[in-house]
Design a protein around this motif. Structure first.
Motif, PDB file in Angstrom:
ATOM      1  N   VAL A  40       0.940  -1.081  -0.309  1.00 28.39           N
ATOM      2  CA  VAL A  40      -0.166   0.097   0.370  1.00 28.39           C
ATOM      3  C   VAL A  40       0.937   1.329  -0.354  1.00 28.39           C
ATOM      4  O   VAL A  40       2.312   1.106   0.687  1.00 28.39           O
ATOM      5  CB  VAL A  40      -0.972   0.279   1.343  1.00 28.39           C
ATOM      6  CG1 VAL A  40      -1.530   1.444   1.408  1.00 28.39           C
ATOM      7  CG2 VAL A  40      -1.714  -1.296   0.751  1.00 28.39           C
ATOM      8  N   THR A  41       1.045   2.125  -0.993  1.00 33.47           N
ATOM      9  CA  THR A  41       1.478   3.090  -0.852  1.00 33.47           C
ATOM     10  C   THR A  41       0.908   4.660  -0.651  1.00 33.47           C
ATOM     11  O   THR A  41      -0.307   4.652  -1.965  1.00 33.47           O
ATOM     12  CB  THR A  41       2.464   3.153  -2.087  1.00 33.47           C
ATOM     13  OG1 THR A  41       3.753   4.473  -1.843  1.00 33.47           O
ATOM     14  CG2 THR A  41       2.511   3.039  -3.340  1.00 33.47           C
ATOM     15  N   HIS A  42       1.385   5.789  -0.705  1.00 36.91           N
ATOM     16  CA  HIS A  42       0.103   7.027  -0.882  1.00 36.91           C
ATOM     17  C   HIS A  42       1.248   7.749  -2.272  1.00 36.91           C
ATOM     18  O   HIS A  42       0.631   8.574  -2.819  1.00 36.91           O
ATOM     19  CB  HIS A  42       0.644   7.964  -0.040  1.00 36.91           C
ATOM     20  CG  HIS A  42      -0.493   8.071   0.975  1.00 36.91           C
ATOM     21  ND1 HIS A  42      -1.912   8.779   1.070  1.00 36.91           N
ATOM     22  CD2 HIS A  42      -1.082   7.735   2.287  1.00 36.91           C
ATOM     23  CE1 HIS A  42      -2.161   8.247   1.475  1.00 36.91           C
ATOM     24  NE2 HIS A  42      -2.221   7.972   2.460  1.00 36.91           N
ATOM     25  N   SER A  43       2.088   7.016  -2.426  1.00 34.98           N
ATOM     26  CA  SER A  43       3.210   7.132  -3.494  1.00 34.98           C
ATOM     27  C   SER A  43       2.932   6.783  -4.909  1.00 34.98           C
ATOM     28  O   SER A  43       3.120   5.903  -4.493  1.00 34.98           O
ATOM     29  CB  SER A  43       4.741   7.718  -3.310  1.00 34.98           C
ATOM     30  OG  SER A  43       5.366   7.480  -4.107  1.00 34.98           O
ATOM     31  N   MET A  44       2.320   8.277  -5.678  1.00 32.47           N
ATOM     32  CA  MET A  44       2.023   7.098  -7.086  1.00 32.47           C
ATOM     33  C   MET A  44       3.540   6.751  -7.953  1.00 32.47           C
ATOM     34  O   MET A  44       3.534   5.459  -8.267  1.00 32.47           O
ATOM     35  CB  MET A  44       1.887   8.156  -8.007  1.00 32.47           C
ATOM     36  CG  MET A  44      -0.158   7.823  -7.771  1.00 32.47           C
ATOM     37  SD  MET A  44      -0.934   8.954  -8.420  1.00 32.47           S
ATOM     38  CE  MET A  44      -0.375  10.382  -7.069  1.00 32.47           C
ATOM     39  N   HIS A  45       4.589   7.474  -7.532  1.00 31.99           N
ATOM     40  CA  HIS A  45       5.509   7.804  -8.041  1.00 31.99           C
ATOM     41  C   HIS A  45       6.649   5.809  -7.772  1.00 31.99           C
ATOM     42  O   HIS A  45       6.828   5.255  -8.263  1.00 31.99           O
ATOM     43  CB  HIS A  45       6.242   8.774  -7.631  1.00 31.99           C
ATOM     44  CG  HIS A  45       6.039   9.520  -7.989  1.00 31.99           C
ATOM     45  ND1 HIS A  45       6.273  10.068  -9.104  1.00 31.99           N
ATOM     46  CD2 HIS A  45       5.985  11.205  -7.732  1.00 31.99           C
ATOM     47  CE1 HIS A  45       5.694  11.534  -9.749  1.00 31.99           C
ATOM     48  NE2 HIS A  45       5.692  11.799  -8.719  1.00 31.99           N
ATOM     49  N   GLN A  46       6.237   6.047  -6.301  1.00 33.41           N
ATOM     50  CA  GLN A  46       6.354   4.480  -5.809  1.00 33.41           C
ATOM     51  C   GLN A  46       6.129   3.803  -6.492  1.00 33.41           C
ATOM     52  O   GLN A  46       6.665   3.134  -7.398  1.00 33.41           O
ATOM     53  CB  GLN A  46       6.193   4.942  -4.424  1.00 33.41           C
ATOM     54  CG  GLN A  46       7.195   3.675  -3.548  1.00 33.41           C
ATOM     55  CD  GLN A  46       6.988   3.313  -2.304  1.00 33.41           C
ATOM     56  OE1 GLN A  46       5.985   3.929  -1.137  1.00 33.41           O
ATOM     57  NE2 GLN A  46       8.485   3.790  -1.655  1.00 33.41           N
ATOM     58  N   ALA A  47       4.671   3.508  -6.603  1.00 26.98           N
ATOM     59  CA  ALA A  47       3.971   2.651  -7.221  1.00 26.98           C
ATOM     60  C   ALA A  47       4.523   2.197  -8.254  1.00 26.98           C
ATOM     61  O   ALA A  47       4.481   1.145  -8.677  1.00 26.98           O
ATOM     62  CB  ALA A  47       2.210   2.618  -7.303  1.00 26.98           C
ATOM     63  N   ALA A  48       4.490   3.107  -9.314  1.00 30.77           N
ATOM     64  CA  ALA A  48       4.708   2.681 -10.699  1.00 30.77           C
ATOM     65  C   ALA A  48       6.202   2.636 -11.087  1.00 30.77           C
ATOM     66  O   ALA A  48       6.437   2.189 -11.289  1.00 30.77           O
ATOM     67  CB  ALA A  48       4.488   4.924 -11.405  1.00 30.77           C
ATOM     68  N   ARG A  49       7.472   3.404  -9.669  1.00 32.92           N
ATOM     69  CA  ARG A  49       8.528   2.275  -9.928  1.00 32.92           C
ATOM     70  C   ARG A  49       8.936   1.015  -9.412  1.00 32.92           C
ATOM     71  O   ARG A  49       9.428   0.608 -10.210  1.00 32.92           O
ATOM     72  CB  ARG A  49       9.575   3.343  -8.765  1.00 32.92           C
ATOM     73  CG  ARG A  49      10.260   4.950  -8.891  1.00 32.92           C
ATOM     74  CD  ARG A  49      11.599   5.298  -8.239  1.00 32.92           C
ATOM     75  NE  ARG A  49      10.362   4.997  -7.266  1.00 32.92           N
ATOM     76  CZ  ARG A  49      10.500   6.262  -6.397  1.00 32.92           C
ATOM     77  NH1 ARG A  49      10.268   7.530  -7.285  1.00 32.92           N
ATOM     78  NH2 ARG A  49       9.980   6.417  -4.893  1.00 32.92           N
ATOM     79  N   ILE A  50       8.096   0.785  -8.864  1.00 30.71           N
ATOM     80  CA  ILE A  50       8.401  -1.021  -8.582  1.00 30.71           C
ATOM     81  C   ILE A  50       6.770  -1.533  -8.713  1.00 30.71           C
ATOM     82  O   ILE A  50       7.910  -2.814  -8.518  1.00 30.71           O
ATOM     83  CB  ILE A  50       8.464  -1.107  -6.229  1.00 30.71           C
ATOM     84  CG1 ILE A  50       7.444  -0.004  -5.542  1.00 30.71           C
ATOM     85  CG2 ILE A  50      10.099   0.165  -6.341  1.00 30.71           C
ATOM     86  CD1 ILE A  50       7.172  -0.793  -4.028  1.00 30.71           C
ATOM     87  N   SER A  51       6.014  -1.276  -8.846  1.00 30.32           N
ATOM     88  CA  SER A  51       4.940  -2.285  -8.975  1.00 30.32           C
ATOM     89  C   SER A  51       4.854  -3.109 -10.049  1.00 30.32           C
ATOM     90  O   SER A  51       5.072  -2.178 -11.181  1.00 30.32           O
ATOM     91  CB  SER A  51       3.930  -1.964  -8.283  1.00 30.32           C
ATOM     92  OG  SER A  51       2.961  -1.223  -9.698  1.00 30.32           O
ATOM     93  N   ASP A  52       4.558  -4.096 -10.382  1.00 30.24           N
ATOM     94  CA  ASP A  52       3.695  -4.719 -11.274  1.00 30.24           C
ATOM     95  C   ASP A  52       2.747  -4.684 -11.877  1.00 30.24           C
ATOM     96  O   ASP A  52       2.241  -4.365 -13.073  1.00 30.24           O
ATOM     97  CB  ASP A  52       4.366  -6.193 -11.759  1.00 30.24           C
ATOM     98  CG  ASP A  52       5.673  -6.497 -11.235  1.00 30.24           C
ATOM     99  OD1 ASP A  52       7.143  -6.033 -12.110  1.00 30.24           O
ATOM    100  OD2 ASP A  52       5.982  -7.325 -10.472  1.00 30.24           O
TER     101      ASP A  52
END
Lengths: 403, 251
Positions: free
Chosen positions: B202-214
């Protein structure tokens, strides 16, 4: 230029006035107690019994001179003939007494034989410095037995002069000073042990139940408020309950009246609300994230409580313990009923005794109130409680936000 | 690809308030799935359904199925303790226990009554190595965990979860309390870990989601608005609300 508001000035003035009054009262209490009690305060107080022991012993013959190189004060009077020095003193009730201030190692006073009938008859009496001399019997050159000492209104100097003129000493009547707190000190320690041994496990477990098992239970708020109500019940009411309800329990163990055991049982009930509340507060402070993390690692409820929550709440539980000890030392009303008011020098679990606080009551309740000793015990209690409170402060400070 | 979790028609209520509305979702194995969305949208709540952490909150009521390893875990009958050893969790704020680093890592094993010193030592080392913390703490395993920095503490929490050999690691905003450097380290670690574990974050940062998730799921008001390949969701969102959120028009 600031405008002077008469209302503000009055309010400020009242605040200063009343706060200084309260501080003044505190200081007065301290000064009063210290002034009265400080002179009675000495180390012997802790080790000596309250009741004085009387000894009546025969004095063996002696025909030598006991020279002594001790430097005597001018109020000490030494008899080279018998190797004993006496001096005038006052007891705790401010009565004039004559006490032994020095005994020569070879003095016949070191070989007093107990002459009062009983199991100790014929045994050696250990005469010590500080003991009170009441009467010394001596034999005159005519072979008549006479007495010297305070019973004949003689002071130390006169007593020594009188016995120096004698041919031989016959017997002596001496007693220990007494007025100590050893018995009450031991009784208090026993009381602390019993009360804590009963109330700590019950209190801590109850707090754990309320905060960890039944946190959202329907009856938990009711249980909690009834426990809080208990805090407000005067301790003398608990004492009454102890006599009526708890006495039968102690009777099973063989107590047939007031006893330390009964006092401990009663006190443990008085302590319960404090222990439960303090422990619960310290459990509440343990962050929920610990509980979550523990559960997320596959720990069950009791593992979480006993491996994580209780260790984290330990400073708080320790605080509860120290507060309880302070309460035990200070409690008196409930103990008067349950533990009795007779000062015992050899306290036993199933017999009556006094705690330090009750000893004050007993001393002051007599025909001749002993202000000095009462104040000295008050100082001791004050110092212990003060130490406890500082301990709590230190503990709670070191606890602050490790996590 | 094989599914780790399959969620069918999941509804969740806090008392009378419905927090999750009819969730249907497949979560693939050995992938990083990110849950994004504004605060209070139900993403953390769903995450906590997956290892039944919501059981700790008394007023929660759940309906629907969560299939994990061919078993519906949303039943009273299942062994929650066993489920949690298979589905580990890392929390928002680093929350090591107030004990030594070593004891922290092996806490889960101790709760399983594993007492063999050799096993415990070995698990401790491998877990810390996997969490990229071994080199930093190997000389002070007996020191209190609170002597570590925030980022190290969070990696310790990851090591603690790994020590249980779980299949899935749930991460509830694991970097929100960390500085950018510590965050980068954790993100790097997640990339490393997804070889062995299924990760749901779960993340608040969309950049983080974009960087690390499939895969990414976008939540709004207790509903899953859109879920798909991260690349697609961020570049060609199908739903207007998703587009508004990722372009920063609200949230």
């Amino acid at each position: 230029m600031r405008k002077l508001n008469i209302k503000d000035i009055i309010l400020d003035g009242l605040t200063y006035l009343f706060s200084s009054v309260s501080i003044l009262i505190l200081i007065t209490i301290f000064i009063f107690i210290f002034q009265r009690g400080f002179s009675s305060l000495n180390l012997g107080l802790f080790t000596s019994p309250y009741w004085s022991q009387n000894y009546y012993g025969t004095i063996p013959e002696s025909n030598r001179i006991f020279e002594s190189d001790v430097n005597f004060d001018k109020n000490e009077f030494y008899s080279e003939k018998y190797g004993i020095a006496l001096k005038d003193d006052f007891n705790a009730r401010n009565e004039v007494i004559v006490v032994i201030s020095y005994i020569h190692p070879d003095s016949p006073f070191n070989q007093l034989i107990n002459a009062s009938s009983g199991i100790n008859e014929g045994k050696l009496i250990v005469a010590e410095e500080g003991m009170i001399v009441n009467k010394i019997s001596y034999i005159t050159s005519n072979g008549i037995t006479r007495s010297a000492g305070p019973v004949l209104k003689q002071n130390a100097e006169e007593t020594i002069k009188t016995i120096n003129q004698s041919i031989q000493l016959d017997s002596a009547f001496i007693q220990t000073q007494g007025g100590g707190i050893m018995g009450s000190l031991i009784a208090t320690l026993m009381l602390i042990f019993i009360s804590l041994a009963i109330s700590l496990p019950i209190g801590i477990m109850t707090a754990i139940y309320l905060n960890e098992y039944a946190k959202y239970g329907r009856f938990t708020p009711w249980i909690r408020s009834s426990i809080e109500l208990l805090t407000g019940v005067p301790s003398i009411v608990f004492g009454l309950m102890g006599v009526l309800v708890l006495f039968p329990i102690t009777a099973i163990f063989g107590a047939n009246g007031t006893s330390i055991f009964l006092g401990g049982l009663t006190l443990s009930i008085i302590l319960l609300p404090t222990i439960i509340r303090t422990t619960e507060e310290s459990l509440k402070v343990v962050p929920d994230s610990f509980r979550e993390a523990s559960h997320s690692l596959g720990a069950n409820h009791s593992q979480t409580i006993f491996k994580i929550i209780i260790p984290a709440a330990l400073p708080g539980i320790l605080t509860a313990t120290i507060l309880s000890i302070g309460r035990i030392i200070g409690e008196s009303a409930a103990l008067i009923y349950t533990m009795g008011t007779y000062i015992s020098d050899k306290p036993e679990l199933l017999k009556g005794a006094t705690s330090l606080a009750v000893q004050i009551w007993s001393i002051m309740n007599g025909d001749q109130p002993n202000f000095g000793l009462a104040s000295a015990i008050s100082i001791i209690i004050l110092v212990i409680v003060l130490g406890m409170n500082i301990g709590v402060k230190v503990l709670t400070r070191s606890k602050v936000k490790q996590w | 690809m094989e599914n780790s979790f399959t969620i069918n028609n999941l509804n969740l209520f806090y008392g009378d308030k419905q927090a999750l509305k009819n969730i249907n979702m497949d979560i693939s194995r050995y992938e990083v799935t990110a849950f994004i969305g504004p605060s209070g949208c139900g993403k953390s709540t769903l995450l906590r359904c997956l290892n039944r952490m919501n059981d700790l909150i008394p007023s929660v009521r759940m309906e629907g199925d969560i299939i994990f390893d061919q078993e519906n875990i949303n039943k009273d009958k299942i062994d929650v303790v066993q489920l949690r050893t298979r589905v580990g969790m890392v929390f928002q704020k680093p929350n090591p226990f107030p004990m030594s680093i070593y004891e922290n890592v092996i806490y889960g094993l101790r709760c399983q009554n594993i007492k063999d010193k050799n096993v415990l030592n070995k698990v401790c080392e491998t877990s810390l190595r996997k969490a990229a913390l071994w080199d930093e703490v190997k000389d002070r395993l007996n020191d209190n965990a609170y002597g570590l920095s925030g980022g190290q503490q969070q990696r310790l929490c990851i090591a603690r979860a790994i020590a249980m050999e779980p299949e899935v690691i749930l991460m509830d905003e694991p970097t929100s309390a960390l500085d950018p450097i510590a965050t980068a380290k954790i993100e790097e670690l997640i990339q490393e870990l997804k070889k062995d574990y299924t990760i749901i974050i779960v993340t608040h940062s969309m950049h983080q989601a974009a960087r690390i998730s499939d895969k990414t799921a976008f939540f709004l008001m207790g509903e899953v608005i859109e879920m798909g390949e991260t690349r697609n969701l961020f570049h060609v969102p199908k739903d207007k609300r998703t587009e508004d959120y990722i372009t920063g028009r609200f949230g």
